[in-house]
Motif scaffolding. Sequence first.
Motif, PDB file in Angstrom:
ATOM      1  N   MET A   1     -27.272  21.938  41.407  1.00  0.00           N
ATOM      2  CA  MET A   1     -27.572  22.929  42.425  1.00  0.00           C
ATOM      3  C   MET A   1     -28.939  23.545  42.117  1.00  0.00           C
ATOM      4  SD  MET A   1     -25.594  26.505  43.238  1.00  0.00           S
ATOM      5  CE  MET A   1     -24.092  25.794  43.846  1.00  0.00           C
ATOM      6  N   THR A   2     -29.915  23.255  42.910  1.00  0.00           N
ATOM      7  CA  THR A   2     -31.228  23.877  42.786  1.00  0.00           C
ATOM      8  C   THR A   2     -31.485  24.621  44.072  1.00  0.00           C
ATOM      9  OG1 THR A   2     -32.013  22.128  41.356  1.00  0.00           O
ATOM     10  CG2 THR A   2     -33.685  23.488  42.396  1.00  0.00           C
ATOM     11  N   LEU A   3     -31.520  25.929  43.979  1.00  0.00           N
ATOM     12  CA  LEU A   3     -31.605  26.724  45.184  1.00  0.00           C
ATOM     13  C   LEU A   3     -33.003  27.247  45.468  1.00  0.00           C
ATOM     14  CD1 LEU A   3     -28.301  28.712  44.839  1.00  0.00           C
ATOM     15  CD2 LEU A   3     -28.713  26.596  46.048  1.00  0.00           C
ATOM     16  N   LEU A  56     -25.427  33.463  49.064  1.00  0.00           N
ATOM     17  CA  LEU A  56     -25.264  34.516  48.056  1.00  0.00           C
ATOM     18  C   LEU A  56     -25.972  34.126  46.767  1.00  0.00           C
ATOM     19  CD1 LEU A  56     -24.032  37.160  46.986  1.00  0.00           C
ATOM     20  CD2 LEU A  56     -21.954  35.833  46.444  1.00  0.00           C
ATOM     21  N   CYS A  57     -25.768  32.908  46.329  1.00  0.00           N
ATOM     22  CA  CYS A  57     -26.392  32.420  45.106  1.00  0.00           C
ATOM     23  C   CYS A  57     -27.919  32.452  45.236  1.00  0.00           C
ATOM     24  CB  CYS A  57     -25.889  31.016  44.796  1.00  0.00           C
ATOM     25  SG  CYS A  57     -26.391  30.391  43.180  1.00  0.00           S
ATOM     26  N   GLU A 110     -22.271  42.130  43.906  1.00  0.00           N
ATOM     27  CA  GLU A 110     -21.597  40.953  44.449  1.00  0.00           C
ATOM     28  C   GLU A 110     -21.519  39.786  43.459  1.00  0.00           C
ATOM     29  OE1 GLU A 110     -19.957  41.360  47.050  1.00  0.00           O
ATOM     30  OE2 GLU A 110     -20.969  42.891  48.233  1.00  0.00           O
ATOM     31  N   TRP A 111     -21.999  39.966  42.227  1.00  0.00           N
ATOM     32  CA  TRP A 111     -21.929  38.910  41.211  1.00  0.00           C
ATOM     33  C   TRP A 111     -20.512  38.367  41.112  1.00  0.00           C
ATOM     34  CZ3 TRP A 111     -25.485  36.331  38.220  1.00  0.00           C
ATOM     35  CH2 TRP A 111     -24.984  35.586  37.150  1.00  0.00           C
ATOM     36  N   ARG A 112     -19.539  39.229  41.180  1.00  0.00           N
ATOM     37  CA  ARG A 112     -18.125  38.821  41.044  1.00  0.00           C
ATOM     38  C   ARG A 112     -17.672  37.913  42.187  1.00  0.00           C
ATOM     39  NH1 ARG A 112     -18.474  43.605  43.370  1.00  0.00           N
ATOM     40  NH2 ARG A 112     -17.007  44.274  44.963  1.00  0.00           N
ATOM     41  N   GLU A 117     -19.341  27.482  40.199  1.00  0.00           N
ATOM     42  CA  GLU A 117     -20.541  26.645  40.221  1.00  0.00           C
ATOM     43  C   GLU A 117     -21.801  27.503  40.329  1.00  0.00           C
ATOM     44  OE1 GLU A 117     -22.605  23.043  42.835  1.00  0.00           O
ATOM     45  OE2 GLU A 117     -20.769  23.980  43.564  1.00  0.00           O
ATOM     46  N   SER A 118     -21.772  28.475  41.215  1.00  0.00           N
ATOM     47  CA  SER A 118     -22.929  29.361  41.401  1.00  0.00           C
ATOM     48  C   SER A 118     -23.178  30.201  40.157  1.00  0.00           C
ATOM     49  CB  SER A 118     -22.707  30.275  42.606  1.00  0.00           C
ATOM     50  OG  SER A 118     -22.590  29.520  43.786  1.00  0.00           O
ATOM     51  N   ARG A 119     -22.111  30.742  39.604  1.00  0.00           N
ATOM     52  CA  ARG A 119     -22.249  31.560  38.395  1.00  0.00           C
ATOM     53  C   ARG A 119     -22.830  30.734  37.255  1.00  0.00           C
ATOM     54  NH1 ARG A 119     -17.222  33.290  38.029  1.00  0.00           N
ATOM     55  NH2 ARG A 119     -17.552  34.853  39.624  1.00  0.00           N
ATOM     56  N   SER A 120     -22.368  29.517  37.100  1.00  0.00           N
ATOM     57  CA  SER A 120     -22.899  28.631  36.054  1.00  0.00           C
ATOM     58  C   SER A 120     -24.378  28.336  36.286  1.00  0.00           C
ATOM     59  CB  SER A 120     -22.125  27.309  36.013  1.00  0.00           C
ATOM     60  OG  SER A 120     -20.802  27.538  35.628  1.00  0.00           O
ATOM     61  N   HIS A 121     -24.747  28.209  37.556  1.00  0.00           N
ATOM     62  CA  HIS A 121     -26.142  27.948  37.895  1.00  0.00           C
ATOM     63  C   HIS A 121     -27.041  29.131  37.545  1.00  0.00           C
ATOM     64  CE1 HIS A 121     -29.623  26.505  40.093  1.00  0.00           C
ATOM     65  NE2 HIS A 121     -29.664  27.652  40.741  1.00  0.00           N
TER      66      HIS A 121
END
Length: 194
Positions: A1-3, A56-57, A110-112, A117-121
């Motif tokens: 995932m590269t945002l 969000l991410c 909103e981190w929670r 996957e997003s959190r790991s990124h």
Amino acid sequence: MTLVNASSRRKELIRIAARLFVVEGFDRTTVRMMAQEMGIKSGSLFHHFRDKQEILCAVIEEGMHNALALARLALDEASATPGARLDAMVRAHLETLLTDRNAHVVALYEWRRLDNESRSHLVHLRDAYEALWKQVIDEALDAGLIRGDPLSVRRFVLGALNWTVRWYDPEGPRSPESLARELVTMITHNPSAS
């Protein structure tokens, strides 16, 4: 995932989404609301993002990249003294809050809501930012400018800084620089006052 994407349109969509997430909250913000605010059809949003979670991410990632860049620049420009480096980090953090307020608020509140996957990124960005703070706080502790447990001091300082998004008025009489100086004065130890 590269945002991260340099597209100016995507960046604008991220800014709009950040504002909506702050005003409405992540859960209450719908894809339809975002598309309407962005002036596009709901389906067109998915040309830029896979889903709401990716938006969000992207909001949080953009804000974290900006915070890291400001902090690194501030440290590069500061003198090597622990006090100057602490002052530089405090000023950079406040600047992040003021120039990128919505992204920062979204990251705080909103981190929670991020999926695994997003959190790991994003965790490496969070860790890199916290590592800068750890280094600066440790230097200040070693120099005797601050007293206390390093982790508690770091949490206290970041907590105090982060809370300014709730009460600080950038249009008010106090400049970000004076606020930063005041905070540094509050947390640093003055041996002559003991």
